[in-house]
Design a protein around this motif. Sequence first.
Motif, short mmCIF file in Angstrom:
data_model
loop_
_atom_site.label_atom_id
_atom_site.label_comp_id
_atom_site.label_asym_id
_atom_site.label_seq_id
_atom_site.Cartn_x
_atom_site.Cartn_y
_atom_site.Cartn_z
N VAL A 63 1.05 -1.33 0.25
CA VAL A 63 -0.14 -0.16 0.28
C VAL A 63 1.23 1.24 -0.32
O VAL A 63 1.81 1.33 0.77
CB VAL A 63 -1.20 -0.33 1.46
CG1 VAL A 63 -1.65 1.38 0.83
CG2 VAL A 63 -2.12 -1.40 0.78
N ASN A 64 0.50 2.13 -0.93
CA ASN A 64 1.60 3.53 -1.08
C ASN A 64 0.40 4.53 -1.22
O ASN A 64 -0.05 4.59 -1.86
CB ASN A 64 2.52 3.35 -2.21
CG ASN A 64 2.89 2.25 -2.52
OD1 ASN A 64 4.04 2.33 -2.02
ND2 ASN A 64 3.20 1.27 -3.69
N PRO A 65 -0.18 5.03 0.02
CA PRO A 65 -0.96 6.21 0.74
C PRO A 65 -0.30 7.84 -0.10
O PRO A 65 1.09 7.89 -0.41
CB PRO A 65 -0.99 6.04 1.91
CG PRO A 65 0.46 5.04 2.63
CD PRO A 65 0.95 4.25 1.79
N GLU A 66 -1.47 8.69 -0.81
CA GLU A 66 -1.00 9.84 -1.86
C GLU A 66 -1.92 10.71 -0.15
O GLU A 66 -1.64 12.15 -0.37
CB GLU A 66 -1.52 9.85 -2.59
CG GLU A 66 -1.20 8.97 -3.87
CD GLU A 66 -1.67 8.87 -4.95
OE1 GLU A 66 -2.82 9.46 -5.25
OE2 GLU A 66 -1.53 8.21 -6.09
N SER A 67 -2.20 10.55 0.73
CA SER A 67 -2.51 11.01 1.43
C SER A 67 -3.10 10.10 3.04
O SER A 67 -3.02 9.12 2.67
CB SER A 67 -4.55 12.34 1.74
OG SER A 67 -5.40 10.73 1.01
N ALA A 68 -3.22 10.74 4.03
CA ALA A 68 -3.55 9.73 4.96
C ALA A 68 -4.44 8.78 5.35
O ALA A 68 -5.34 9.49 4.85
CB ALA A 68 -3.77 11.22 6.45
N THR A 69 -4.07 7.49 5.34
CA THR A 69 -4.90 6.19 5.35
C THR A 69 -5.40 5.57 6.58
O THR A 69 -4.59 5.88 7.40
CB THR A 69 -4.14 5.40 4.51
OG1 THR A 69 -4.40 6.01 2.65
CG2 THR A 69 -5.04 4.06 4.11
N THR A 70 -6.79 5.37 6.67
CA THR A 70 -7.33 4.64 7.49
C THR A 70 -7.66 3.44 7.38
O THR A 70 -8.26 3.01 6.49
CB THR A 70 -8.01 4.85 8.28
OG1 THR A 70 -7.78 6.83 9.04
CG2 THR A 70 -8.96 3.90 9.96
N THR A 71 -7.55 1.94 7.67
CA THR A 71 -7.80 1.08 7.12
C THR A 71 -7.73 -0.50 8.32
O THR A 71 -7.32 -0.38 9.35
CB THR A 71 -6.37 -0.07 6.11
OG1 THR A 71 -5.10 0.19 7.31
CG2 THR A 71 -5.95 1.22 5.39
N VAL A 72 -8.79 -1.20 7.68
CA VAL A 72 -8.58 -2.35 8.57
C VAL A 72 -8.61 -3.63 8.03
O VAL A 72 -9.31 -3.40 6.83
CB VAL A 72 -10.22 -2.56 9.23
CG1 VAL A 72 -10.73 -3.79 10.01
CG2 VAL A 72 -10.76 -0.89 10.05
N ALA A 73 -7.78 -4.89 8.59
CA ALA A 73 -7.58 -6.02 7.36
C ALA A 73 -7.71 -6.49 8.46
O ALA A 73 -7.66 -7.29 9.72
CB ALA A 73 -5.81 -5.58 7.43
N ILE A 74 -8.56 -8.21 7.61
CA ILE A 74 -8.72 -9.06 8.53
C ILE A 74 -8.53 -10.04 7.72
O ILE A 74 -8.61 -10.24 6.96
CB ILE A 74 -10.42 -9.02 8.29
CG1 ILE A 74 -11.36 -8.07 9.65
CG2 ILE A 74 -10.62 -10.44 9.30
CD1 ILE A 74 -12.79 -8.55 9.47
N LYS A 75 -8.04 -10.91 8.77
CA LYS A 75 -6.52 -11.99 8.14
C LYS A 75 -6.85 -13.76 8.44
O LYS A 75 -6.58 -13.93 9.66
CB LYS A 75 -5.31 -11.66 7.63
CG LYS A 75 -4.77 -10.30 7.84
CD LYS A 75 -3.39 -9.72 7.41
CE LYS A 75 -3.18 -8.53 7.73
NZ LYS A 75 -2.88 -7.60 6.04
N PHE A 76 -7.33 -14.42 7.79
CA PHE A 76 -7.67 -15.71 8.31
C PHE A 76 -5.57 -16.55 7.73
O PHE A 76 -5.86 -16.16 6.44
CB PHE A 76 -8.74 -16.33 7.43
CG PHE A 76 -9.53 -15.52 7.60
CD1 PHE A 76 -10.90 -16.16 8.57
CD2 PHE A 76 -10.38 -14.16 7.15
CE1 PHE A 76 -12.07 -15.58 8.81
CE2 PHE A 76 -11.91 -14.22 7.23
CZ PHE A 76 -12.36 -14.79 8.38
N LEU A 77 -4.96 -16.57 9.00
CA LEU A 77 -4.27 -17.23 8.71
C LEU A 77 -4.28 -18.93 7.88
O LEU A 77 -5.15 -19.62 8.60
CB LEU A 77 -3.11 -17.29 10.00
CG LEU A 77 -3.03 -16.00 10.41
CD1 LEU A 77 -1.78 -16.39 11.29
CD2 LEU A 77 -2.57 -15.05 9.23
N LYS A 78 -3.07 -19.32 7.11
CA LYS A 78 -3.25 -20.39 6.66
C LYS A 78 -3.94 -21.41 8.10
O LYS A 78 -4.60 -22.68 7.43
CB LYS A 78 -2.48 -21.20 5.99
CG LYS A 78 -2.37 -20.73 4.77
CD LYS A 78 -0.70 -20.61 3.83
CE LYS A 78 -0.94 -19.79 2.79
NZ LYS A 78 0.39 -20.67 1.72
N SER A 79 -3.26 -21.39 9.25
CA SER A 79 -3.26 -22.56 10.43
C SER A 79 -5.10 -22.61 11.13
O SER A 79 -5.05 -23.30 11.38
CB SER A 79 -2.37 -22.26 11.42
OG SER A 79 -2.34 -21.25 11.24
#
Length: 290
Positions: free
Chosen positions: A68-84
């Motif tokens: 991810v390369n922000p051009e302006s201040a960025t707010t994110t939520v990421a939900i990651k399901f790991l393989k395990s």
Amino acid sequence: MPRTIIENIVIQEYKEQTFFEFCKYTTIRFFEIVYFEKGTGTIKINGKTVNYSANSIFVFVPDDIYIVNPESATTTVAIKFLKSFFRGDAPQNANLPINDWFRKIEGILNSESHQLREMRFETESDKIHLISLIKMVAAENDKKKSYDLFIIQNSLSVILHLIARNIQFLNADMSTKIVESSKIQQIINFIHANIYNSELLTTKNLAEEFHMADNYISEYFKKHTDVSLKKYILNYKLKLVETRLKYTDLQFSEIAMELGFTDSSHLNKTFQSYKRMTIGAYKASLHNFQ
């Protein structure tokens, strides 16, 4: 900061960021949802650059690499399901509907349109609901010790359902543009959505569902896909077998039962003619590769 309220699911929230480090979970991530609540910029996904803006939602599958390369201040939520997570190694996850969640995700893995990565929606309300649920999961995650696991668990179930449903819509929309008035993609979507219910995939039922004669639907399907209806259904099941062998530790007999094979011997014989190796050899090759 990342947390694992549910073992092997990582929830990350970043506010007003102007720089994002490379995702350290890439090699062990099975599936990921990234919601951009605020900000603009670009994402380089597997070497290709795309734009993001406020309220963009992306989904990533195994082996995707993104920056991810922000051009302006960025707010994110990421939900990651790991393989395990889908290997069932964590006793504390025993009561979660893991198999149901896997079914929703595997449909996305075997969808041609998942390669687009950015979500599109059949209705604006679906997008609004999905965003609300993602925010709810992030808020509960942020409560530290006072989080409500019931809310998180059920929100995740609906999140995955909404994503799977709209991936199917995107498939149909793409097909309509390519083959106007064709029912082929609708039939394929129906097969994918009901692959665990053999009764719905009989020639008779499919013909009734799509208002065709019993003896015509198979001919129609083969004319437009170069493969028979029966063969397509079998091949799709075998693709799902591959996915389950790769990402879960289900017994061969369990996979056979879920996908409508008589037993593990029947599955093994069918898989061998499809992949030119036994399911045991295929599973072993995956471990050797990893």
